[in-house]
Design a protein around this motif. Structure first.
Motif, short mmCIF file in Angstrom:
data_model
loop_
_atom_site.label_atom_id
_atom_site.label_comp_id
_atom_site.label_asym_id
_atom_site.label_seq_id
_atom_site.Cartn_x
_atom_site.Cartn_y
_atom_site.Cartn_z
N LEU A 79 0.85 -1.19 0.00
CA LEU A 79 0.00 0.00 0.00
C LEU A 79 0.89 1.24 0.00
CD1 LEU A 79 -3.16 -0.11 0.13
CD2 LEU A 79 -2.00 -2.25 0.71
N PRO A 80 0.34 2.43 -0.24
CA PRO A 80 1.17 3.64 -0.25
C PRO A 80 1.96 3.78 1.05
CG PRO A 80 -1.00 4.14 -1.12
CD PRO A 80 -1.07 2.75 -0.59
N CYS A 81 3.17 4.29 0.92
CA CYS A 81 4.05 4.48 2.09
C CYS A 81 4.23 5.96 2.42
CB CYS A 81 5.41 3.83 1.83
SG CYS A 81 5.31 2.04 1.58
N THR A 82 4.25 6.80 1.40
CA THR A 82 4.31 8.25 1.61
C THR A 82 3.22 8.89 0.76
OG1 THR A 82 5.87 8.74 -0.19
CG2 THR A 82 6.81 8.10 1.95
N ALA A 83 2.95 10.16 1.00
CA ALA A 83 1.86 10.85 0.32
C ALA A 83 2.25 11.39 -1.05
CB ALA A 83 1.34 12.00 1.19
N ARG A 84 3.46 11.15 -1.48
CA ARG A 84 3.88 11.65 -2.79
C ARG A 84 3.19 10.88 -3.91
NH1 ARG A 84 10.11 10.74 -1.92
NH2 ARG A 84 9.24 9.15 -0.53
N THR A 85 2.95 11.56 -5.01
CA THR A 85 2.38 10.90 -6.19
C THR A 85 3.12 11.38 -7.44
OG1 THR A 85 0.71 12.62 -6.52
CG2 THR A 85 0.09 10.72 -5.16
N VAL A 86 3.11 10.55 -8.45
CA VAL A 86 3.66 10.88 -9.77
C VAL A 86 2.66 10.40 -10.80
CG1 VAL A 86 5.43 10.32 -11.47
CG2 VAL A 86 6.10 10.87 -9.12
N ARG A 87 2.10 11.35 -11.55
CA ARG A 87 1.10 11.02 -12.57
C ARG A 87 0.01 10.10 -12.02
NH1 ARG A 87 5.87 11.70 -14.93
NH2 ARG A 87 6.61 9.62 -14.44
N GLY A 88 -0.40 10.38 -10.82
CA GLY A 88 -1.46 9.62 -10.18
C GLY A 88 -1.02 8.34 -9.49
N ALA A 89 0.26 8.04 -9.56
CA ALA A 89 0.77 6.83 -8.91
C ALA A 89 1.21 7.15 -7.49
CB ALA A 89 1.95 6.27 -9.70
N PRO A 90 0.54 6.59 -6.46
CA PRO A 90 0.97 6.83 -5.07
C PRO A 90 2.32 6.18 -4.81
CG PRO A 90 -1.27 5.92 -5.20
CD PRO A 90 -0.65 5.75 -6.54
N GLU A 91 3.17 6.89 -4.12
CA GLU A 91 4.51 6.35 -3.85
C GLU A 91 4.41 5.14 -2.92
OE1 GLU A 91 7.93 5.12 -2.52
OE2 GLU A 91 6.97 6.35 -0.97
#
Length: 615
Positions: A405-417
Motif C-alpha cells: 500500500l502507499p508508504c508516503t503521500a507523494r504521487t507521480v502522474r497519479g501513482a501513489p509512492e
C-alpha cells in the motif's frame, strides 16, 4: 509494586490468529502455555474488522487453519441452519474468483470461536491487557520475561523453556534485543526490482493474472502488472505501508448505528472514501477498508504505548470524519453520498468500544533479522525452475501476490509512492523455518514479524500464512521440548515430517490436495521441499520414467545419507525386493516389477518417503 513469578513450557506473546494457532498446537502436544495479549480482546485483525480470510487459495492448508475455518462455518450452521445465507458466506464463493469471494466471518463470531478454542485447552493460561517490558537472557536463550499490566503497576515474571512473539509489532523480539528492520530496503541491497522508493501504474490494458494453471488458486486481481515510473529511484526509505481501520458497516435499520458527527474536523484525508470493501459478510454486513490517511503510521512501529494510542486516535478521527462527511457534505459526489448514506456502524460489533474496531490494521511494523531473509526473489521464478525457490525447511506457503500500500503521500502522474501489486512475476512461495528464528536467540520463535524485506513481506502479510507459521512454531516448540533442545537446534526434518503427515501444505502444487486420503500426499509435500519437482505440477498419477527414477533416487540417497550409519542403497534394495517380490536390479527397481502395474510418480514418492530414516 507487586511481582509474582510463574513457570511455563512456552510463553506466547500476541493472541493474534497466528499466536492462537501457536498456543493451541503446543498445548495439544502437552506443553503448559501462557498466552499473552496487550489488548482486552483477543484475535487481532480477524476480530477487529478483517471480515474474512482473504486467502486466494481455497484448499486445505494446515490442521489449525482448516480447524479455524471449519469452526466458524459450524457456528453459523448451528445458529442459522445448513445452507443458510450466513452459513454459505463462510464458504468459498465458487462464482466469485476474486479474493473478495473468499470465506467471510463477522468479527464478533471470530472472537467467540477463538475463545472456544482456548477454553478447550486446559494447558493454556490466557492473560490479556499485559505487555512485555523486560527480559532476562543467558547466552543464546531467553530465561524470563517481565510483564506489566497495560493500565496498572502489577508485574508478572514468567520463566519458560521457549518463547514466541506473535504480535503484529514484534514487541517481544524488540524487548529481547533482537535486531530488526523497519521501512524499506534499497533496491541495490538485495537486487529486488520493486524495493525502495517506487512509483507504479497499472498497465492501461486490463491484464489478468498470468496463466499459472493454478487450479485451486483463484485470480485475485484483474490488473496485477505494473509499469515502474522513471521517478522510482529504489532508494531506501524509513516509511512503512499506510495503516487504516476496517469498519464493519450495515444497512440493516435494526442493527445500524449512525456515524457520529465529528466534534471538529478530522485530519486531512486523501479524496473521498473509496469503495474498497469486503462484501458479503454474514448478516448483511460489509467491511470497509478505509484507506484515507498516509503518514502517521511511521510513528507506530517503535512508538511507546502512548504514542501508538495517539496514532490510533488520529486514524480513528480521520476514518469517522471522512465517512460522516461523505454521507452529509453536499460537496461530495452525489453518487458517493447516496451510496454511503445507507450505511451505519454495526450495533452488534465492538459494543464496548462504540462499535469501532478494537485494533488498528497494522499492515507492516518491525520485521526481525533472522537466519533466512525472505525477499522478493523468494516469491518469483527461480533460475532453472518453473516455480519459486525451493527451501528444504519450508513450513508454510504464501498465496497472496507481492504488494504494498502507499508508504508516503507523494504521487507521480497519479501513482501513489510505494503502492504496487506484482502478479506477473509473483509465484506461490515456500516460507523457511529459518525465517522464524532470530540469529542470536535459540529459544525465541517469531511466526508473525518474521524475517523479510519490505517487498518480500507483501506476500507473507496475511492471516492464513501467519496461522500456518504460528502452528509450525507451536509444533517446533513442542518437539524441541520433547527432545530437550532449543527450537533453533531442532532438526528441521523432524518438524517437516510431522507437518506433512498432519497434512500441512509446505509446498504448493496445482494438482495435490493436502486433505486427500491418498497415501502419497505427505511424501509429495515433503519431497516438494527437497528438489524433486521443478514446477507447480507434481503429476502424481503419471507413470514414473526410468530417467526420473534414477534422478529421484540420487536425490533421495543424498538425503538418506545424512542419517549416521544409514546405508541408503542397501536399505532401498531390501525394501524393493520385498515390495516387488523379485530381484531389484541396479539402484532403483525395475518399474515393471511392481505388482500393481507401472509405478506412478506419487507412489514412487510414497515408497522413497517410507524408506527415509526418520530423524
Amino acid at each position: 509494586m507487586k511481582t509474582t513469578t510463574s513457570l511455563y513450557d512456552l510463553v506466547v506473546v500476541g493472541a493474534t490468529p497466528g499466536g492462537i494457532a501457536c498456543a493451541v498446537t503446543a498445548a495439544r502436544e502437552g506443553l503448559s502455555v501462557l498466552l499473552i495479549h496487550p489488548m482486552a480482546h483477543i484475535g487481532g485483525f480477524l476480530t477487529s474488522g478483517a471480515g474474512g480470510w482473504e486467502a486466494p487459495y481455497d484448499g486445505a492448508r494446515s490442521p489449525m487453519f482448516d480447524e479455524m475455518r471449519r469452526r466458524i462455518s459450524d457456528h453459523y450452521r448451528r445458529e442459522y441452519g445448513e445452507g443458510s445465507p450466513q452459513h454459505l458466506a463462510t464458504l468459498p464463493n465458487l462464482e466469485d474468483a476474486s479474493h473478495l469471494g473468499r470465506p467471510k466471518v463477522e468479527p464478533r463470531v471470530a472472537e467467540i470461536v477463538f475463545h472456544e478454542m482456548l477454553a478447550g485447552e486446559p494447558k493454556i493460561t490466557l492473560l490479556t491487557s499485559c505487555e512485555p517490558v523486560e527480559v532476562g537472557r543467558e547466552g543464546a536463550r531467553l530465561k524470563w520475561l517481565l510483564l506489566r499490566q497495560a493500565h496498572g503497576v502489577e508485574t508478572l515474571r514468567v520463566e519458560a523453556a521457549a518463547f514466541a512473539d506473535a504480535t503484529y509489532e514484534g514487541d517481544l523480539a524488540a524487548v529481547a534485543g533482537v535486531p530488526y528492520r523497519v521501512g524499506r530496503e534499497a533496491r541495490t541491497e538485495f537486487g529486488e526490482p520493486h524495493a525502495g522508493i517506487i512509483f507504479a501504474l497499472p498497465r492501461p490494458e486490463a491484464q489478468p493474472y498470468p496463466d499459472l494453471n493454478l487450479r485451486p488458486m483463484v485470480k485475485a486481481s484483474p490488473s496485477g502488472m505494473e509499469i515502474l515510473q522513471p521517478e522510482s529511484t529504489g532508494a531506501a526509505d524509513p516509511s512503512v505501508m499506510a495503516y487504516t481501520y476496517r469498519l464493519i458497516l450495515t444497512k440493516d435499520p435494526a442493527n445500524r448505528v449512525p456515524v457520529p458527527e465529528p466534534v471538529e474536523p478530522g485530519p486531512p484525508v486523501i479524496g473521498t472514501p473509496g469503495r474498497s470493501i469486503v462484501p458479503g459478510l454474514p448478516n448483511g454486513k460489509i467491511a470497509w477498508n478505509a484507506q484515507v490517511l498516509i503518514g502517521p503510521q511511521d510513528r507506530y512501529p517503535e512508538g511507546s504505548r502512548e504514542e501508538r494510542a495517539a496514532v490510533c486516535r488520529e486514524y480513528k478521527e480521520a476514518v469517522l470524519s471522512s465517512l460522516w462527511h461523505v454521507q452529509h457534505d453536499t460537496d461530495a459526489p452525489a453518487e458517493d453520498r447516496a451510496f454511503w448514506q445507507e450505511y451505519g456502524l454495526a450495533k452488534d460489533e465492538f459494543p464496548d468500544n462504540g462499535h469501532f474496531p478494537y485494533e488498528i490494521y497494522v499492515r507492516e511494523a518491525r520485521r526481525i533479522v533472522g537466519r533466512h531473509l525472505f525477499t522478493e526473489h523468494d516469491a518469483t521464478v527461480a533460475p532453472g525452475l518453473e516455480r519459486s525457490p525451493i527451501h528444504a525447511d519450508s513450513v508454510a506457503m504464501t498465496d497472496w501476490p507481492l504488494d504494498s500500500l502507499p508508504c508516503t503521500a507523494r504521487t507521480v502522474r497519479g501513482a501513489p509512492e510505494g503502492k504496487y501489486l506484482i502478479a506477473d512475476t509473483w509465484r506461490p512461495a515456500q516460507v523457511p523455518y529459518r525465517s522464524l528464528l532470530p540469529r542470536e536467540l535459540d529459544n525465541l520463535l517469531v511466526p508473525v514479524c518474521l524475517s523479510a524485506t519490505h517487498v518480500g513481506w507483501g506476500t507473507i502479510r496475511l492471516e492464513p500464512v501467519w496461522v500456518q507459521t504460528g502452528e509450525a512454531a507451536g509444533l517446533a516448540a513442542a518437539l524441541a521440548h520433547r527432545l530437550g533442545v532449543a527450537p533453533a537446534q531442532l532438526d528441521t526434518d523432524t518438524l517437516l515430517h510431522t507437518l506433512v503427515e498432519r497434512r500441512a501444505v509446505v509446498s504448493f502444487f496445482n494438482d495435490v490436495d493436502a486433505a486427500a486420503s491418498d497415501r502419497w500426499v505427505p511424501a509429495v509435500q515433503y519431497f516438494g521441499t527437497k528438489g524433486f519437482f521443478g514446477s507447480y505440477n507434481a503429476r502424481p498419477a503419471d507413470p514414473l520414467t526410468p530417467a526420473l527414477a534414477e534422478h529421484w533416487f540420487a536425490l533421495w540417497s543424498a538425503l538418506a545419507a545424512q542419517a549416521p550409519g544409514f546405508d541408503p542403497l542397501a536399505a532401498a534394495r531390501r525394501s524393493w525386493e520385498v515390495e516387488c517380490a523379485g530381484e531389484a536390479g541396479g539402484s532403483f527397481p525395475r518399474l515393471e516389477n511392481f505388482p500393481e502395474g507401472p509405478l506412478s510418480r506419487g507412489e514412487a514418492c510414497f515408497h522413497l518417503y517410507q524408506l527415509l530414516p526418520k530423524r
